[in-house]
Design a protein around this motif. Sequence first.
Motif, PDB file in Angstrom:
ATOM      1  N   ASP A 179      12.650   2.870   7.565  1.00 21.57           N
ATOM      2  CA  ASP A 179      12.632   1.434   7.279  1.00 21.57           C
ATOM      3  C   ASP A 179      11.600   1.060   6.225  1.00 21.57           C
ATOM      4  OD1 ASP A 179      14.606   0.973   9.149  1.00 21.57           O
ATOM      5  OD2 ASP A 179      13.178   0.606  10.770  1.00 21.57           O
ATOM      6  N   GLY A 180      10.634   1.923   6.005  1.00 19.14           N
ATOM      7  CA  GLY A 180       9.558   1.589   5.088  1.00 19.14           C
ATOM      8  C   GLY A 180       8.675   0.531   5.694  1.00 19.14           C
ATOM      9  N   GLY A 181       7.948  -0.163   4.896  1.00 12.45           N
ATOM     10  CA  GLY A 181       7.105  -1.234   5.402  1.00 12.45           C
ATOM     11  C   GLY A 181       5.643  -0.968   5.164  1.00 12.45           C
ATOM     12  N   LEU A 182       4.843  -1.783   5.809  1.00 10.35           N
ATOM     13  CA  LEU A 182       3.424  -1.802   5.518  1.00 10.35           C
ATOM     14  C   LEU A 182       2.675  -2.339   6.733  1.00 10.35           C
ATOM     15  CD1 LEU A 182       1.271  -1.801   3.077  1.00 10.35           C
ATOM     16  CD2 LEU A 182       1.838  -4.212   2.873  1.00 10.35           C
ATOM     17  N   LEU A 183       1.532  -1.744   7.028  1.00 10.07           N
ATOM     18  CA  LEU A 183       0.622  -2.261   8.044  1.00 10.07           C
ATOM     19  C   LEU A 183      -0.634  -2.740   7.330  1.00 10.07           C
ATOM     20  CD1 LEU A 183      -0.008  -2.624  11.097  1.00 10.07           C
ATOM     21  CD2 LEU A 183      -1.106  -0.384  10.992  1.00 10.07           C
ATOM     22  N   CYS A 230       4.526  -5.577   8.145  1.00  8.43           N
ATOM     23  CA  CYS A 230       5.388  -6.104   7.084  1.00  8.43           C
ATOM     24  C   CYS A 230       6.589  -5.191   6.871  1.00  8.43           C
ATOM     25  CB  CYS A 230       4.617  -6.210   5.773  1.00  8.43           C
ATOM     26  SG  CYS A 230       3.157  -7.257   5.864  1.00  8.43           S
ATOM     27  N   ASP A 231       7.653  -5.752   6.299  1.00  5.14           N
ATOM     28  CA  ASP A 231       8.820  -4.951   5.939  1.00  5.14           C
ATOM     29  C   ASP A 231       8.565  -4.272   4.597  1.00  5.14           C
ATOM     30  OD1 ASP A 231       9.270  -6.874   3.936  1.00  5.14           O
ATOM     31  OD2 ASP A 231      11.050  -7.713   4.901  1.00  5.14           O
ATOM     32  N   GLN A 232       9.589  -3.589   4.055  1.00  6.66           N
ATOM     33  CA  GLN A 232       9.401  -2.839   2.808  1.00  6.66           C
ATOM     34  C   GLN A 232       9.165  -3.742   1.602  1.00  6.66           C
ATOM     35  OE1 GLN A 232      12.293  -2.369   4.638  1.00  6.66           O
ATOM     36  NE2 GLN A 232      14.013  -2.935   3.370  1.00  6.66           N
ATOM     37  N   GLU A 233       9.423  -5.046   1.740  1.00  9.98           N
ATOM     38  CA  GLU A 233       9.151  -5.997   0.657  1.00  9.98           C
ATOM     39  C   GLU A 233       7.828  -6.729   0.864  1.00  9.98           C
ATOM     40  OE1 GLU A 233      11.121  -6.098  -1.998  1.00  9.98           O
ATOM     41  OE2 GLU A 233      12.331  -4.533  -1.031  1.00  9.98           O
ATOM     42  N   ALA A 234       7.025  -6.280   1.824  1.00 14.37           N
ATOM     43  CA  ALA A 234       5.714  -6.859   2.169  1.00 14.37           C
ATOM     44  C   ALA A 234       5.834  -8.255   2.778  1.00 14.37           C
ATOM     45  CB  ALA A 234       4.766  -6.859   0.977  1.00 14.37           C
ATOM     46  N   ARG A 235       6.987  -8.541   3.400  1.00 13.66           N
ATOM     47  CA  ARG A 235       7.158  -9.800   4.123  1.00 13.66           C
ATOM     48  C   ARG A 235       6.732  -9.593   5.577  1.00 13.66           C
ATOM     49  NH1 ARG A 235      12.776 -10.005   1.384  1.00 13.66           N
ATOM     50  NH2 ARG A 235      13.044  -8.443   2.995  1.00 13.66           N
ATOM     51  N   ARG A 245       2.971   0.290  -1.440  1.00  8.41           N
ATOM     52  CA  ARG A 245       4.430   0.279  -1.286  1.00  8.41           C
ATOM     53  C   ARG A 245       5.106   1.259  -2.247  1.00  8.41           C
ATOM     54  NH1 ARG A 245       6.153  -4.936  -2.824  1.00  8.41           N
ATOM     55  NH2 ARG A 245       8.239  -4.178  -2.384  1.00  8.41           N
ATOM     56  N   GLU A 246       4.656   1.300  -3.490  1.00 12.39           N
ATOM     57  CA  GLU A 246       5.302   2.155  -4.488  1.00 12.39           C
ATOM     58  C   GLU A 246       4.997   3.635  -4.298  1.00 12.39           C
ATOM     59  OE1 GLU A 246       5.513   2.795  -9.342  1.00 12.39           O
ATOM     60  OE2 GLU A 246       4.521   1.030  -8.538  1.00 12.39           O
ATOM     61  N   TRP A 247       3.759   3.960  -3.984  1.00  8.50           N
ATOM     62  CA  TRP A 247       3.336   5.354  -3.941  1.00  8.50           C
ATOM     63  C   TRP A 247       3.242   5.924  -2.538  1.00  8.50           C
ATOM     64  CZ3 TRP A 247       3.622   7.979  -8.253  1.00  8.50           C
ATOM     65  CH2 TRP A 247       3.591   7.277  -9.452  1.00  8.50           C
ATOM     66  N   GLY A 248       3.313   5.083  -1.523  1.00 10.57           N
ATOM     67  CA  GLY A 248       3.238   5.584  -0.143  1.00 10.57           C
ATOM     68  C   GLY A 248       1.881   6.146   0.222  1.00 10.57           C
ATOM     69  N   VAL A 249       0.829   5.604  -0.389  1.00  7.14           N
ATOM     70  CA  VAL A 249      -0.537   6.050  -0.098  1.00  7.14           C
ATOM     71  C   VAL A 249      -1.267   4.929   0.619  1.00  7.14           C
ATOM     72  CG1 VAL A 249      -0.667   7.612  -2.066  1.00  7.14           C
ATOM     73  CG2 VAL A 249      -1.402   5.238  -2.334  1.00  7.14           C
ATOM     74  N   ARG A 250      -2.234   5.283   1.433  1.00  3.19           N
ATOM     75  CA  ARG A 250      -3.017   4.249   2.100  1.00  3.19           C
ATOM     76  C   ARG A 250      -4.178   3.839   1.210  1.00  3.19           C
ATOM     77  NH1 ARG A 250      -6.966   7.080   6.244  1.00  3.19           N
ATOM     78  NH2 ARG A 250      -7.457   8.849   4.947  1.00  3.19           N
ATOM     79  N   LYS A 251      -4.639   2.631   1.380  1.00  2.00           N
ATOM     80  CA  LYS A 251      -5.805   2.115   0.664  1.00  2.00           C
ATOM     81  C   LYS A 251      -6.733   1.548   1.735  1.00  2.00           C
ATOM     82  CE  LYS A 251      -5.663   1.272  -3.522  1.00  2.00           C
ATOM     83  NZ  LYS A 251      -6.320   1.988  -4.596  1.00  2.00           N
TER      84      LYS A 251
END
Length: 154
Positions: free
Chosen positions: A135-139, A56-61, A101-107
């Motif tokens: 770029d930020g983002g999310l896996l 996902c991108d930094q907006e979780a899209r 996304r806000e804190w940059g921590v994994r869950k």
Amino acid sequence: MPVYICPNCKDRSVDIDGFEGFSGSDALQCRRCGFGFIFQLLEDYYPAPSTGFIVCDQEARVLAAGRGVFELTGFQEGELMGRDVGEALALSDPAPIGVVREWGVRKLGLELELSTRAAIRKPVTVDLFPAYDEDGGLLVALTPRTPHDTHTPG
């Protein structure tokens, strides 16, 4: 030393030479399958064989879906592209995505449910990883589980 995982083939690699990828460009890609995204992790991660990854991108899209996502959700990659991952999968609790996304921590080890393309609720274990590049983002890692499975967060 940076550790990377390919959301498509699930290959894990350590960047020992300072350049991960084989295209000659600055874009990181998988050395094994050539997938256009590899994801940097703080430490190695060993997904289950049935785990599917969504980038996902930094907006979780949704930017890309790896192998296993269709088998788990029934959604083709094109049906997910550009959509908010929590909404697209109708996750039972999308709030952890905002925390990551806000804190940059994994869950890790979140026992949630998603809704398949056929509107069937499926229990899954969800692991969320923030991107550590500019770029930020999310896996998002989705692993099917039976209702009686329990998973201890790492």
